[in-house]
Design a protein around this motif. Structure first.
Motif, mmCIF file in Angstrom:
data_model
loop_
_atom_site.group_PDB
_atom_site.id
_atom_site.type_symbol
_atom_site.label_atom_id
_atom_site.label_comp_id
_atom_site.label_asym_id
_atom_site.label_seq_id
_atom_site.Cartn_x
_atom_site.Cartn_y
_atom_site.Cartn_z
ATOM 1 N N GLY A 240 -14.830 4.042 4.016
ATOM 2 C CA GLY A 240 -14.729 3.202 2.825
ATOM 3 C C GLY A 240 -13.511 3.471 1.956
ATOM 4 O O GLY A 240 -12.373 3.459 2.426
ATOM 5 N N ALA A 241 -13.779 3.708 0.663
ATOM 6 C CA ALA A 241 -12.690 3.814 -0.317
ATOM 7 C C ALA A 241 -11.783 5.003 -0.013
ATOM 8 O O ALA A 241 -10.558 4.915 -0.167
ATOM 9 C CB ALA A 241 -13.275 3.945 -1.723
ATOM 10 N N ALA A 242 -12.367 6.117 0.442
ATOM 11 C CA ALA A 242 -11.561 7.307 0.742
ATOM 12 C C ALA A 242 -10.566 6.996 1.851
ATOM 13 O O ALA A 242 -9.395 7.370 1.792
ATOM 14 C CB ALA A 242 -12.468 8.455 1.158
ATOM 15 N N LYS A 243 -11.052 6.256 2.843
ATOM 16 C CA LYS A 243 -10.183 5.909 3.964
ATOM 17 C C LYS A 243 -9.015 5.040 3.480
ATOM 18 O O LYS A 243 -7.861 5.281 3.827
ATOM 19 C CB LYS A 243 -11.013 5.156 4.992
ATOM 20 C CG LYS A 243 -10.299 4.867 6.272
ATOM 21 C CD LYS A 243 -11.310 4.303 7.250
ATOM 22 C CE LYS A 243 -10.803 4.346 8.656
ATOM 23 N NZ LYS A 243 -11.850 4.733 9.588
ATOM 24 N N ARG A 244 -9.340 4.047 2.659
ATOM 25 C CA ARG A 244 -8.291 3.167 2.136
ATOM 26 C C ARG A 244 -7.264 3.961 1.343
ATOM 27 O O ARG A 244 -6.071 3.697 1.387
ATOM 28 C CB ARG A 244 -8.903 2.076 1.266
ATOM 29 C CG ARG A 244 -9.652 1.084 2.079
ATOM 30 C CD ARG A 244 -9.869 -0.235 1.337
ATOM 31 N NE ARG A 244 -10.599 -1.119 2.239
ATOM 32 C CZ ARG A 244 -11.920 -1.092 2.379
ATOM 33 N NH1 ARG A 244 -12.646 -0.277 1.659
ATOM 34 N NH2 ARG A 244 -12.510 -1.892 3.235
ATOM 35 N N ARG A 245 -7.767 4.937 0.581
ATOM 36 C CA ARG A 245 -6.857 5.726 -0.259
ATOM 37 C C ARG A 245 -5.910 6.563 0.615
ATOM 38 O O ARG A 245 -4.710 6.594 0.380
ATOM 39 C CB ARG A 245 -7.680 6.641 -1.168
ATOM 40 C CG ARG A 245 -6.918 7.106 -2.373
ATOM 41 C CD ARG A 245 -7.828 7.772 -3.373
ATOM 42 N NE ARG A 245 -7.980 9.186 -3.088
ATOM 43 C CZ ARG A 245 -9.111 9.871 -3.247
ATOM 44 N NH1 ARG A 245 -10.209 9.276 -3.670
ATOM 45 N NH2 ARG A 245 -9.147 11.149 -2.985
ATOM 46 N N VAL A 246 -6.475 7.197 1.648
ATOM 47 C CA VAL A 246 -5.633 8.011 2.543
ATOM 48 C C VAL A 246 -4.582 7.128 3.213
ATOM 49 O O VAL A 246 -3.402 7.486 3.271
ATOM 50 C CB VAL A 246 -6.503 8.737 3.604
ATOM 51 C CG1 VAL A 246 -5.617 9.458 4.607
ATOM 52 C CG2 VAL A 246 -7.449 9.713 2.935
ATOM 53 N N ILE A 247 -5.006 5.959 3.681
ATOM 54 C CA ILE A 247 -4.061 5.070 4.365
ATOM 55 C C ILE A 247 -2.947 4.637 3.401
ATOM 56 O O ILE A 247 -1.776 4.594 3.777
ATOM 57 C CB ILE A 247 -4.777 3.833 4.955
ATOM 58 C CG1 ILE A 247 -5.770 4.269 6.036
ATOM 59 C CG2 ILE A 247 -3.777 2.850 5.544
ATOM 60 C CD1 ILE A 247 -6.727 3.181 6.479
ATOM 61 N N SER A 248 -3.323 4.357 2.148
ATOM 62 C CA SER A 248 -2.275 3.899 1.236
ATOM 63 C C SER A 248 -1.319 5.046 0.882
ATOM 64 O O SER A 248 -0.129 4.816 0.652
ATOM 65 C CB SER A 248 -2.854 3.204 0.001
ATOM 66 O OG SER A 248 -3.274 4.149 -0.929
ATOM 67 N N HIS A 249 -1.812 6.279 0.888
ATOM 68 C CA HIS A 249 -0.894 7.415 0.733
ATOM 69 C C HIS A 249 0.105 7.456 1.886
ATOM 70 O O HIS A 249 1.306 7.612 1.686
ATOM 71 C CB HIS A 249 -1.660 8.736 0.699
ATOM 72 C CG HIS A 249 -2.176 9.087 -0.670
ATOM 73 N ND1 HIS A 249 -1.353 9.152 -1.774
ATOM 74 C CD2 HIS A 249 -3.426 9.407 -1.103
ATOM 75 C CE1 HIS A 249 -2.090 9.493 -2.825
ATOM 76 N NE2 HIS A 249 -3.349 9.637 -2.453
ATOM 77 N N PHE A 250 -0.411 7.308 3.095
ATOM 78 C CA PHE A 250 0.484 7.313 4.257
ATOM 79 C C PHE A 250 1.535 6.209 4.116
ATOM 80 O O PHE A 250 2.719 6.412 4.375
ATOM 81 C CB PHE A 250 -0.304 7.116 5.564
ATOM 82 C CG PHE A 250 -1.029 8.347 6.030
ATOM 83 C CD1 PHE A 250 -0.392 9.587 6.052
ATOM 84 C CD2 PHE A 250 -2.345 8.281 6.466
ATOM 85 C CE1 PHE A 250 -1.049 10.733 6.503
ATOM 86 C CE2 PHE A 250 -3.014 9.415 6.915
ATOM 87 C CZ PHE A 250 -2.357 10.645 6.924
#
Lengths: 298, 297
Positions: A240-250
């Motif tokens: 969910g949100a954690a995954k989206r956040r990690v991807i946007s950091h990348f």
């Protein structure tokens, strides 16, 4: 890909197959890793291993367990471990590495043509025991007098697990981890040590290992200006949100036009709309658009 | 530099192919059926046509029983196979089976199975692609995919030397085969295929796909041309191309064919292309088995 040898498994009845497909879809929706029909027997075998442990008898019950039990998150994590277990080795994903060496690196160097100092920054995120970053270092060293002439490069390798990182820094491996490494490269970049092999200094010097929690925002904002990020079988454990956040950091940490590699059969579909999916022979990757929106394709 | 052959000569050589046994006997009546609307096709006459050639009958049965068509119970009769495969798919299979018989002989050192694997893979991918975007006639996409490289298979027979040079150039320079063909002998398999499509009176849509699947502008063409073009790329990148990988990067969403398709098929926007790409692995395994069957019988 390895031959997993499950082709002989007895055929499932249609109802069980339907539940297996449901598990496949659940794994894909939540974790973003896909098991093609040709790997359904493999998936079934991995489910059956977990079923023995959690005490469910049918695939239907196991699907229920994965979707409704209080421990469903933990169980999905365990199943993902079973799916990706044993995949770590040198030169793990050949099509991916071919594309890296023959298309991605030459193209990235080309894009730096006008810069006075040409420097490549590559990040192996979730490097585990170091096989992946050392593989990349060997590939780049192989090309240091051709494509990479006049360029410098560094490989940052991070993981959350301190024990993995210790092993990675030591750089000592057994034959199993080296099974895909060609004899020529093995001779060139490894030296025998007791019954095993150690990565030589010139390769180690190209890789810097450090601990990094991908959810640690304060740390993530310092991993800037990457040309390529490899993150294989790591995002599958975020939801969910954690995954989206990690991807946007990348995404933010990549240079415009930079490449983002996931593991075998992993996808960002439904988790991010900024990256562009690109195809190479036998593999896919994601790309941050160029500044002028003209990501170089042909 | 190879000898440049003109298209009139290509046409003449195609006409001379008629002397090859089995093609006129089976292919002509088949194509007559193919040009009719599906509701006018007589199942009985198709079954008869298939039955008169043992190898064709065997191929149809094996195909009908292939896991690709997902049948629960085995098909044992020719009539059963004809019904199970459906008219469009049957035509495609018979047509290719006939052509394999013609072309298997004249290949020199080029492995013809590679081209057939590519053609079958493209047929399947095009059909699935068409289904995913709700194209009204996925069966037509299958036929068009199967025949899109007819020109290449033809070139193998009528000027193998030139084609071999083009393949070598494509491999060595890492350029698409159709570009290498133009450099080597002045035109590509699109043009030779178009001549054959005309000579053999292939269906209109298939002929258009054969002629234009490598064009730069898809906006004026049938959507099947775009579907086959994209499927062709997915097959090449997935490992069922012409037997050697082109080390290139492709952004499908920027392909003019993708953009042209979007105007008529908004569902394309919702397609999970990554997943579709991963799914193809399974088709490719089956395609290899299927082509092995076609060549063995």
């Amino acid at each position: 890909m390895a031959d997993f040898g499950f082709a002989q498994a007895p055929a499932l009845d249609p109802a069980a197959t339907a539940h297996l497909m449901r598990i496949r879809d659940l794994v894909y929706q939540v974790a973003g890793i896909f098991q093609a029909d040709s790997r359904l027997n493999f998936l079934r075998d991995r489910c059956e291993r977990r079923m023995k442990i959690v005490g469910t008898v049918t695939l239907r019950d196991y699907y229920q367990y994965l979707t409704t039990s209080p421990d469903r998150g933990g169980e999905l994590h365990q199943l993902l471990n079973e799916i990706t277990i044993g995949e770590t080795c040198f030169f793990r994903n050949e099509p991916q590495l071919n594309a890296f060496r023959q298309v991605v690196i030459p193209q990235t160097i080309q894009s730096k043509q006008r810069l006075p100092f040409k420097h490549l920054r590559i990040w192996s995120a979730g490097c585990s025991t170091g096989e992946e970053p050392y593989t990349l270092a060997m590939l780049l060293l192989e090309d240091s007098n051709t494509v990479l002439r006049g360029c410098t490069f560094e490989i940052l390798a991070t993981d959350l697990n301190d024990r993995s990182l210790e092993k990675a820094k030591a750089g000592i491996y057994d034959d199993y981890a080296l099974r895909n490494l060609s004899p020529v490269l093995k001779m060139k970049y490894m030296r025998p040590r007791a019954e095993r092999f150690e990565v030589i200094e010139s390769v180690k010097a190209k890789v810097s290992f450090s601990r990094c929690n991908l959810l640690d925002d304060s740390r993530m904002v310092f991993m800037k200006a990457m040309d390529v990020i490899m993150c294989c079988n790591v995002l599958i454990y975020f939801e969910g949100a954690a995954k989206r956040r990690v991807i946007s950091h990348f995404y933010n940490n990549l240079n415009p036009g930079g490449y983002f590699y996931l593991g075998y059969s992993e996808s960002l579909f439904g988790f991010n709309d900024d990256f562009r999916l690109v195809h190479f022979p036998g593999t896919t990757a994601y790309r941050k658009p160029e500044r002028n929106l003209e990501a170089g394709t042909r | 530099m190879s000898e440049i052959v003109n298209l009139d000569e290509v046409r003449q050589r195609i006409r001379n192919l008629d002397s090859v046994p089995i093609v006129p006997a089976i292919l002509r009546p088949l194509l007559n059926q193919l040009n009719r609307p599906p509701e006018d096709v007589k199942i009985g006459s198709l079954v008869e046509l298939v039955a008169c050639e043992n190898s064709l009958a065997a191929k149809c049965l094996q195909m009908a029983n292939s896991p690709l068509f997902g049948r629960a119970k085995p098909v044992n009769t020719i009539r059963g196979a004809v019904i199970a495969l459906g008219i469009q798919r049957l035509h495609a299979i018979l047509l290719s089976a006939c052509m394999i018989d013609v072309f298997r002989t004249a290949n020199g050192d080029i492995d013809v199975t590679v081209f057939w694997e590519h053609s079958f893979a493209c047929a399947l991918v095009a059909q699935q692609f068409a289904r995913k975007i709700n194209h009204p006639e996925p069966e037509k996409a299958h036929l068009a995919g199967l025949l899109h490289d007819l020109g290449l298979i033809l070139s193998l027979v009528i000027f193998p030397e030139q084609l071999r040079n083009a393949i070598t150039a494509s491999k060595n320079k890492n350029i698409p085969l159709e570009v290498a063909e133009r450099e080597t002998y002045g035109y590509s398999h699109c043009e030779t295929g178009a001549v054959a499509a005309q000579e053999w009176r292939l269906p209109k849509e298939a002929a258009e796909v054969i002629r234009y699947h490598h064009t730069d502008d898809f906006s004026d063409h049938d959507d099947l041309v775009s579907i086959v073009h994209l499927s062709d790329r997915l097959c090449q990148l997935g490992g069922l191309g012409y037997g050697y990988p082109l080390m290139i990067e492709v952004d499908m969403l920027k392909d003019p064919a993708w953009e042209a398709l979007l105007t008529h098929h908004p569902d394309l926007r919702k397609l999970d292309l990554a997943r579709f790409t991963f799914e193809l692995e399974t088709y490719f395994v089956e395609v290899k088995k299927m082509v092995a069957v076609l060549f063995r019988v």
